[in-house]
Design an enzyme around this catalytic site. Sequence first.
Site, PDB file in Angstrom:
ATOM      1  N   ASP A 193     -79.187  23.482  98.917  1.00 23.57           N
ATOM      2  CA  ASP A 193     -78.325  22.486  99.548  1.00 23.57           C
ATOM      3  C   ASP A 193     -78.681  22.411 101.024  1.00 23.57           C
ATOM      4  O   ASP A 193     -78.993  23.421 101.640  1.00 23.57           O
ATOM      5  CB  ASP A 193     -76.862  22.940  99.455  1.00 23.57           C
ATOM      6  CG  ASP A 193     -76.272  22.629  98.099  1.00 23.57           C
ATOM      7  OD1 ASP A 193     -76.793  21.722  97.432  1.00 23.57           O
ATOM      8  OD2 ASP A 193     -75.295  23.296  97.723  1.00 23.57           O
ATOM      9  N   ASP A 209     -72.232  24.568  95.412  1.00 23.02           N
ATOM     10  CA  ASP A 209     -70.903  24.983  95.862  1.00 23.02           C
ATOM     11  C   ASP A 209     -69.771  24.280  95.117  1.00 23.02           C
ATOM     12  O   ASP A 209     -68.686  24.806  94.991  1.00 23.02           O
ATOM     13  CB  ASP A 209     -70.761  24.772  97.384  1.00 23.02           C
ATOM     14  CG  ASP A 209     -71.158  23.367  97.811  1.00 23.02           C
ATOM     15  OD1 ASP A 209     -71.414  22.515  96.937  1.00 23.02           O
ATOM     16  OD2 ASP A 209     -71.221  23.110  99.029  1.00 23.02           O
ATOM     17  N   ASP A 265     -71.332  21.688  90.104  1.00 20.36           N
ATOM     18  CA  ASP A 265     -72.645  22.313  90.235  1.00 20.36           C
ATOM     19  C   ASP A 265     -72.834  23.423  89.211  1.00 20.36           C
ATOM     20  O   ASP A 265     -73.941  23.892  88.987  1.00 20.36           O
ATOM     21  CB  ASP A 265     -72.830  22.920  91.638  1.00 20.36           C
ATOM     22  CG  ASP A 265     -73.008  21.839  92.690  1.00 20.36           C
ATOM     23  OD1 ASP A 265     -73.290  20.693  92.292  1.00 20.36           O
ATOM     24  OD2 ASP A 265     -72.835  22.138  93.879  1.00 20.36           O
TER      25      ASP A 265
HETATM   26 MG    MG Z   1     -70.701  18.833 100.711  1.00 16.33          MG
END
Ligand code: MG
Length: 936
Positions: free
Chosen positions: A369, A663, A667
């Site tokens: 990410d 997160d 996911d």
């Molecule tokens: Mg975000």
Amino acid sequence: MKDPVTKPKYAKLPEQPETKVIYGEAVTKPPITSDADIMWLNTAEASACSAEEVAGRLRVDPRLGLSWQEATYRRQLAGYNEFSVKEDEPPWKKYLEQFQNPLILLLLASALVSVCMRQFDDAISITVAIVIVVTVAFVQEYRSEQSLAELTKLVPPQAHCIREGSPDSFMARELVPGDVVRLSVGDRVPADLRLFEAVDLCIDESSFTGETEPADKNVAPVSNPNGTHTEYTNIAFMGTLVRCGFGKGVVINTGVNSEFGSVFKMMLEEEAPKTPLQKSMDSLGTQLSMISFAIIGMIMLIGWLQGKQLLEMFTIGVSLAVAAIPEGLPIVVTVTLALGVMRMAKRNAIVKKLPTVETLGCVNVICSDKTGTITKNEMTAADVRTSELYQADITGTGYNDIGEVILRKFDSADKTRESIYQVFEAGVVCNNARLQDGELKGQPTEGALLCAAMKHGMFNPGDRYIRLQEYPFSSEHKIMAVKCIQKYDKSKQEIFFVKGAVERVLAKCTKYSQNGVAQPMTQNRVQEYMQDASSSAREGLRVVAMARGDSLQDLMYLGCVGIRDPPRATVQDNILTLLQSGVQVKMVTGDSRDTAVSIAHQVSIEANPSQVVSGEQLDAFGEAELDAAVQHATVFYRVSPKNKLTIVKSLQRTGHIVGMTGDGVNDGVALKKADIGIAMGQNGTDVCKEAADMILTDDDFGTIIAAIEEGKSIFYNIRNFVRFQLSTSIAALSLIALATLMSIPNPLNAMQILWINIIMDGPPAQSLGVEPVENDVVRQKPRNTKEPMITRKLVGNVFLSASIIIAGTLWVFQKEMSSAGITARDTTMTFTCFVFFDMWNALSCRSQTKSVFTIGLFSNRMFLGAVTLSVVGQLLVVYFPPLQRIFQTEALTMWDMIFLTTLTSSVWVISEIKKLIERVMEQRGKQGKRSPLEYV
Ligand code: MG
Ligand code: ADP
């Protein structure tokens, strides 16, 4: 400091001073109950009663929760909200269990036979040796269990609770019946709850009911429940996962009393699955045992045929079995893995299962990410662009009101400030974050908007509205909206405030605001707004657009805010290191293309236009096209959780071992699928922590590297002590076998063999497992998953060291023996020679490629300690009279010792020379020169 005069104060203070008011009532301390007051409920009762009744019976006001004092009191009644794992067996019992090993029993039997034959000395010697062996094994196993037990304590689940009227988060084990718990998307339900508030609440109960569809929850009493769990629609069960919506409930039961307590207990007691490494060590152990038994059988048979004493041969055979069979191997592997996991935890990476440790060294693609992992997640609004195309910069950093809004492009300052006010108002009303004592509670993106508004001199603009409904932000839709009415508005006209990704917001706008007046949106305008946003984004800013309106499909565009989220300081170095070692790094983000590319450049991720792929493209590609694109891409933008799964699957199809971070609630699937699913510890949801293999407690990209580094080095360490144990084991076995074949007396007696076993399985071997990480380990290539632990090179090294040890020891024995018959001195010399050989061998096993001087003689303290301990032990055995009697040894002279030390160092010297040659050859290979061998 800010200048109050230059800033207009738009919002008025609310009419009444703000006191702590919850649902219109002032907070009074919740009452203390006595035991008799509380009426405990079971699930069926709680489900059938109304929520008020449940709260009443549990003596709690659902708006205030319990008081801390009351909670402590109740905990004494109900206990902690946890399940005690297996009752501990007392240590002495475990100690006695060690004697149940068949080999040990055989040895004890031989001691007994010695007693019968009136050879008391032998009997005592063998018994003492057995006790030493068993004690060492016990201590080792005990430590291993201890460290495994530690592992389960690494991720304590949290609960969000209301106590004494204010929300608080603490460990779930502290919950007691009567506590009021808040549930939101992604949470794991921390205890059995009777819900009294449920908004779109869906809970995934698959772990218990097997239903894959999440169950809808509400607060209405269930009449006549027949006892199936699916029927309790107003109960949230412990351990289930909140998929969407939010809710509140009163804890009815905790720990073992909870509905699924028993199920949980079963799950906890389930043995941890063995890692591939542990499995291969187990099978290696079995193979070695078979071979050893065969050889030992032969030794005993031949010895007996040669007319050696039967009992002596038997004892030696069995002790040889104890020694040669690396029964310590699986334990040392487990301890090494477990200690590695503890070390990783210190470096902020929590590994949930041992097999993960091994896979870490094999990962060759990391999909990370952007927001919060590559960047700091410390967001500050940096610029604002209004629908009139005015612009202003915003100064300051951190979550506070220090900073200013400086106009950059405007007609009239007042009008521009008013327009900016409109943008910020939408940003603050459509917002769930708050600042509490200078600390941000909630999402950083939203915190940045709050602070921007404060810098614009706005005071609680949200107080003017009453929120009726929220359409929460999700990574799929990238938009959030709230429905409000104005506080003192009699007409109760509904207003929507919306914020989100620019294109998503613009898609819902039919108008734009021109100094507060709605103008019809034109294609041109949309273009201009998109350009506006992308010029912010190109500076690496994350852009959030704002709009308001009477209906969600008919909004008026207000403007956008660019939010700065700088990359973490060390990320660039980390990424370069990874790339050098052959690990690809791919950035995944929900942000726009320009933002993503700008940040990618800042952290040295190559991002040519062809390497930048959007979530939409991923959806559109066919499989072949997809695989090619995903393999080539380095930046994925406007990605949804579903796309993450696509990426993982595609990479795995093309033969990659994938680490994927995540997160959000959605996911979870991608994390499960990835070879290493990595969850964020600070900003991650419980759902994704549950699905992950590893949790980063600091959300930092650098921690992934630290974990990979540890993972690789653990593998090498295990390989090192396998080499050590194998060479000792083979040397000991061959020594006796050769002596028997050559029909010379046994060079070592049973007790001495057992002593060697302790050194082999004991501290020196273990200390090889904690060899510190070599500084270049991260730069080494990811390991091929198919590469076995026992490579041909390793086998070569094992046989080399073993032959040196055997040759040296036999030579010493031969030399000593030549003087009339076999004496205690002869075996003492041989014995000490073997042990010293082993110590030097251990030293060279510390690294497969590097010289001891490069890795540092003193860099592994535990190794130093273990070797010192072994040498002191050896000296005691040789010089301390009581031990002399047991091990049938005799004092040696100083010259003997010097001679032996020098001789035995040969095993180390030769290994160092071999490493040196290998290094030189590798160097030449790299430079494309011909290897020296080709000249020969
Ligand atoms: Mg975000
Ligand atoms: P990332 O994967 O980088 O965390 P997100 O999915 O969180 O990305 O955000 C994607 C986009 O959604 C952002 O560029 C921003 O425009 C918008 N956004 C992010 N957070 C919020 C929020 N809380 N409310 C509304 N919009 C948001």
